[in-house]
Design a protein around this motif. Structure first.
Motif, PDB file in Angstrom:
ATOM      1  N   LYS A 114       0.819  -1.220   0.000  1.00 57.56           N
ATOM      2  CA  LYS A 114       0.000   0.000   0.000  1.00 57.56           C
ATOM      3  C   LYS A 114       0.851   1.267   0.000  1.00 57.56           C
ATOM      4  N   LEU A 115       2.143   1.133   0.277  1.00 55.25           N
ATOM      5  CA  LEU A 115       3.008   2.316   0.400  1.00 55.25           C
ATOM      6  C   LEU A 115       3.574   2.714  -0.956  1.00 55.25           C
ATOM      7  N   ASP A 116       3.369   3.960  -1.323  1.00 54.49           N
ATOM      8  CA  ASP A 116       3.941   4.453  -2.575  1.00 54.49           C
ATOM      9  C   ASP A 116       5.376   4.916  -2.387  1.00 54.49           C
ATOM     10  N   VAL A 117       5.605   5.652  -1.310  1.00 51.83           N
ATOM     11  CA  VAL A 117       6.906   6.309  -1.128  1.00 51.83           C
ATOM     12  C   VAL A 117       7.296   6.272   0.346  1.00 51.83           C
ATOM     13  N   ILE A 118       8.585   6.041   0.587  1.00 51.27           N
ATOM     14  CA  ILE A 118       9.133   6.163   1.947  1.00 51.27           C
ATOM     15  C   ILE A 118      10.043   7.388   1.974  1.00 51.27           C
ATOM     16  N   MET A 119       9.713   8.295   2.890  1.00 50.85           N
ATOM     17  CA  MET A 119      10.511   9.511   3.037  1.00 50.85           C
ATOM     18  C   MET A 119      11.605   9.230   4.060  1.00 50.85           C
ATOM     19  N   VAL A 120      12.841   9.504   3.656  1.00 48.26           N
ATOM     20  CA  VAL A 120      13.983   9.261   4.548  1.00 48.26           C
ATOM     21  C   VAL A 120      14.523  10.610   5.011  1.00 48.26           C
ATOM     22  N   PRO A 121      14.528  10.843   6.336  1.00 44.62           N
ATOM     23  CA  PRO A 121      14.989  12.142   6.820  1.00 44.62           C
ATOM     24  C   PRO A 121      16.518  12.208   6.909  1.00 44.62           C
ATOM     25  N   LYS A 122      17.019  13.435   6.969  1.00 39.83           N
ATOM     26  CA  LYS A 122      18.441  13.714   7.286  1.00 39.83           C
ATOM     27  C   LYS A 122      19.404  12.947   6.392  1.00 39.83           C
ATOM     28  N   VAL A 123      19.049  12.842   5.118  1.00 42.34           N
ATOM     29  CA  VAL A 123      19.934  12.155   4.162  1.00 42.34           C
ATOM     30  C   VAL A 123      21.170  13.020   3.930  1.00 42.34           C
ATOM     31  N   GLU A 124      22.348  12.398   4.050  1.00 48.96           N
ATOM     32  CA  GLU A 124      23.585  13.188   3.949  1.00 48.96           C
ATOM     33  C   GLU A 124      24.370  12.932   2.668  1.00 48.96           C
ATOM     34  N   GLY A 125      24.134  11.761   2.069  1.00 53.02           N
ATOM     35  CA  GLY A 125      24.894  11.462   0.856  1.00 53.02           C
ATOM     36  C   GLY A 125      24.328  10.223   0.191  1.00 53.02           C
ATOM     37  N   ALA A 126      24.929   9.857  -0.951  1.00 52.73           N
ATOM     38  CA  ALA A 126      24.455   8.701  -1.719  1.00 52.73           C
ATOM     39  C   ALA A 126      24.483   7.424  -0.883  1.00 52.73           C
ATOM     40  N   GLU A 127      25.414   7.336   0.076  1.00 54.18           N
ATOM     41  CA  GLU A 127      25.539   6.098   0.859  1.00 54.18           C
ATOM     42  C   GLU A 127      24.265   5.808   1.647  1.00 54.18           C
ATOM     43  N   ASP A 128      23.583   6.851   2.109  1.00 54.68           N
ATOM     44  CA  ASP A 128      22.330   6.631   2.846  1.00 54.68           C
ATOM     45  C   ASP A 128      21.261   6.031   1.927  1.00 54.68           C
ATOM     46  N   ILE A 129      21.217   6.527   0.698  1.00 58.46           N
ATOM     47  CA  ILE A 129      20.229   6.023  -0.260  1.00 58.46           C
ATOM     48  C   ILE A 129      20.590   4.591  -0.671  1.00 58.46           C
ATOM     49  N   HIS A 130      21.879   4.321  -0.851  1.00 55.55           N
ATOM     50  CA  HIS A 130      22.295   2.957  -1.234  1.00 55.55           C
ATOM     51  C   HIS A 130      21.888   1.947  -0.156  1.00 55.55           C
ATOM     52  N   TYR A 131      22.037   2.336   1.088  1.00 55.90           N
ATOM     53  CA  TYR A 131      21.673   1.437   2.193  1.00 55.90           C
ATOM     54  C   TYR A 131      20.178   1.114   2.140  1.00 55.90           C
ATOM     55  N   VAL A 132      19.362   2.158   2.014  1.00 53.81           N
ATOM     56  CA  VAL A 132      17.903   1.965   1.991  1.00 53.81           C
ATOM     57  C   VAL A 132      17.489   1.190   0.733  1.00 53.81           C
ATOM     58  N   ASP A 133      18.168   1.482  -0.368  1.00 54.23           N
ATOM     59  CA  ASP A 133      17.854   0.873  -1.658  1.00 54.23           C
ATOM     60  C   ASP A 133      17.980  -0.662  -1.580  1.00 54.23           C
ATOM     61  N   ARG A 134      19.118  -1.105  -1.069  1.00 53.20           N
ATOM     62  CA  ARG A 134      19.365  -2.552  -0.992  1.00 53.20           C
ATOM     63  C   ARG A 134      18.421  -3.206   0.022  1.00 53.20           C
ATOM     64  N   LEU A 135      18.261  -2.555   1.151  1.00 50.83           N
ATOM     65  CA  LEU A 135      17.392  -3.120   2.185  1.00 50.83           C
ATOM     66  C   LEU A 135      15.955  -3.250   1.667  1.00 50.83           C
ATOM     67  N   LEU A 136      15.488  -2.213   0.989  1.00 48.64           N
ATOM     68  CA  LEU A 136      14.114  -2.273   0.454  1.00 48.64           C
ATOM     69  C   LEU A 136      13.987  -3.400  -0.565  1.00 48.64           C
ATOM     70  N   ALA A 137      15.006  -3.570  -1.402  1.00 45.95           N
ATOM     71  CA  ALA A 137      14.949  -4.643  -2.408  1.00 45.95           C
ATOM     72  C   ALA A 137      14.831  -6.009  -1.715  1.00 45.95           C
ATOM     73  N   GLN A 138      15.613  -6.203  -0.663  1.00 44.07           N
ATOM     74  CA  GLN A 138      15.550  -7.477   0.074  1.00 44.07           C
ATOM     75  C   GLN A 138      14.162  -7.678   0.688  1.00 44.07           C
ATOM     76  N   LEU A 139      13.650  -6.617   1.276  1.00 45.90           N
ATOM     77  CA  LEU A 139      12.339  -6.729   1.944  1.00 45.90           C
ATOM     78  C   LEU A 139      11.213  -6.909   0.926  1.00 45.90           C
ATOM     79  N   GLU A 140      11.321  -6.231  -0.203  1.00 48.99           N
ATOM     80  CA  GLU A 140      10.306  -6.383  -1.260  1.00 48.99           C
ATOM     81  C   GLU A 140      10.295  -7.815  -1.787  1.00 48.99           C
TER      82      GLU A 140
END
Ligand code: CQM
Ligand code: MG
Length: 354
Positions: A114-140
């Motif tokens: 049901k979730l379209d988008v997850i908002m991630v606060p206090k993102v500092e660089g690409a590494e934060d997005i890479h972490y969430v990206d891989r984790l979301l793929a595993q969970l999906e």
């Protein structure tokens, strides 16, 4: 860095394919609610049809001892509510907090579909997005989701602003960005204690009158956020993302809220946050093009035929570039009108008159 050839490959076996383009859906306001607040939660079914995006907030503004209640409340609300064509988003806790990981581990299996988008606060660089990206793929993959959940970053640290382009380009999941003026002010050691908006001390003063140097000199309040917002818009557009203004904290000052939202709209943002029901209509009004502007845009598009050359309309020069500007306005109007019968009628009436 991943090879461009691998950029659109899923990051886990069985995860859905990343999107090639961010779908544009009406996004005039991201309405925040605290799922642990019973009064607010009770209003969700009646607010959902009135907003473009509803966001269950788990991060700041939710008390530390209510974090689990908020997370579980969101699961309950998301499961029980039919959101129609309103998008459902969440803002999870930051990646360095004790709650961010559990937010993702709970929400994706339970209500990821049901979730379209997850908002991630206090993102500092690409590494934060890479972490969430891989984790979301595993969970999906584990949850058997068929479409990827997109990611929205809040720009709210000086480091995040310095890295805004690499954040925007870090993953095909990147849907958009919002300005986080409160945390950003603190991070930069700015001396404003407001949440967004101008400041009476941030001004320019008219030159003295040579003939009367003691005469009062007008001052003009400036926009503290212009530089950051403009940088964010460019980074977003360069990477195919949608830029949003963030929150405006002075809930009672609806006039200044409208001004700040309109500046963001004119600068390229698609929407802003609404923190209180009173801000929903402000965002709806501001982020929907004016009927007269839509009528004008359609008139120019019609007059420009194949979109090349130069013509004069009502004393104003139109050419290949102005027709593109007009298409931006007309296409936004069309996409909003498809979901809003009142707006569709207002646009049709104005175009008939023009
Ligand atoms: C400002 C507050 C405390 C005033 O809340 P209140 O109850 O004092 O206001 P009210 O005018 O008395 O409320 C009237 C009615 O509306 C309800 N209500 C009120 N707000 C909402 C809402 N959002 N959604 C649905 N219902 C709402 C409220 O419960 C009440 O219901 P009632 O008539 O049954 O008593 C309240 O509106 C609120 O908590 N809003 C959300 C705040 C929030 O999410 N803040 C975080 C985002 S900003 C941010 O994080 C910064 C950033 C980006 O991170 C960074 O710059 O760094
Ligand atoms: Mg913040």
């Amino acid at each position: 860095m991943r090879s461009p050839k691998d950029f659109f490959r899923p990051l886990a076996v069985g995860a859905p394919d990343p999107v090639r383009e961010i779908p544009f859906r009406p996004s005039r306001m991201i309405h925040f609610f605290d799922p642990s607040n019973e009064k607010m939660a009770a209003k969700v079914p009646s607010i959902a049809p009135k907003v473009d995006i509803l966001l269950g907030n788990l991060e700041d503004a939710v008390q530390a001892d209510r974090k689990e209640a908020a997370r579980n409340g969101l699961v309950e609300i998301a499961s029980a509510t039919d959101f129609g064509d309103t998008q459902l988003w969440t803002r999870v806790n930051s990646l360095d907090s004790p709650w961010g990981l559990d937010d993702l581990l709970t929400l994706v299996p339970a209500v990821g579909h049901k979730l379209d988008v997850i908002m991630v606060p206090k993102v500092e660089g690409a590494e934060d997005i890479h972490y969430v990206d891989r984790l979301l793929a595993q969970l999906e993959a584990k949850a058997g989701l068929e479409r990827p959940i997109l990611v929205h970053a809040i720009l709210e640290t000086a480091t995040g602003v310095a890295n805004v382009e690499e954040i925007a380009g870090a993953s095909p999941r990147m849907q958009g960005m919002s300005l986080g003026p409160a945390d950003l002010a603190a991070s930069r050691r700015m001396k404003t204690t407001r949440v967004g908006g101008g400041h009476p001390g941030y001004l320019v003063r008219q030159d003295p009158d040579a003939a009367n140097p003691e005469a009062p000199r007008a001052t003009y309040q400036q926009d503290l956020w212009h530089y950051t917002l403009a940088r964010m818009v460019d980074a977003c557009v360069a990477h195919g993302l949608l830029p949003f203004y963030g929150p405006f904290g002075d809930i009672r000052d609806t006039t200044a809220c409208e001004d700040q939202f309109r500046n963001a709209f004119l600068l390229g943002c698609v929407g802003a946050w609404s923190l209180h029901p009173v801000q929903i209509d402000i965002a709806k009004r501001v982020f929907s093009p004016e009927p007269a502007d839509v009528a004008w845009a359609r008139k120019v598009i019609d007059a420009m035929g194949d979109g090349t050359g130069a013509v004069m309309i009502d004393g104003k020069m139109q050419d290949d570039a102005t027709v593109k500007q007009c298409r931006v306005v007309a296409e936004l109007a069309d996409s909003l009108a498809a979901r809003d019968a009142d707006l569709a009628a207002a646009y049709a009436a104005a175009s008939k008159e023009a």
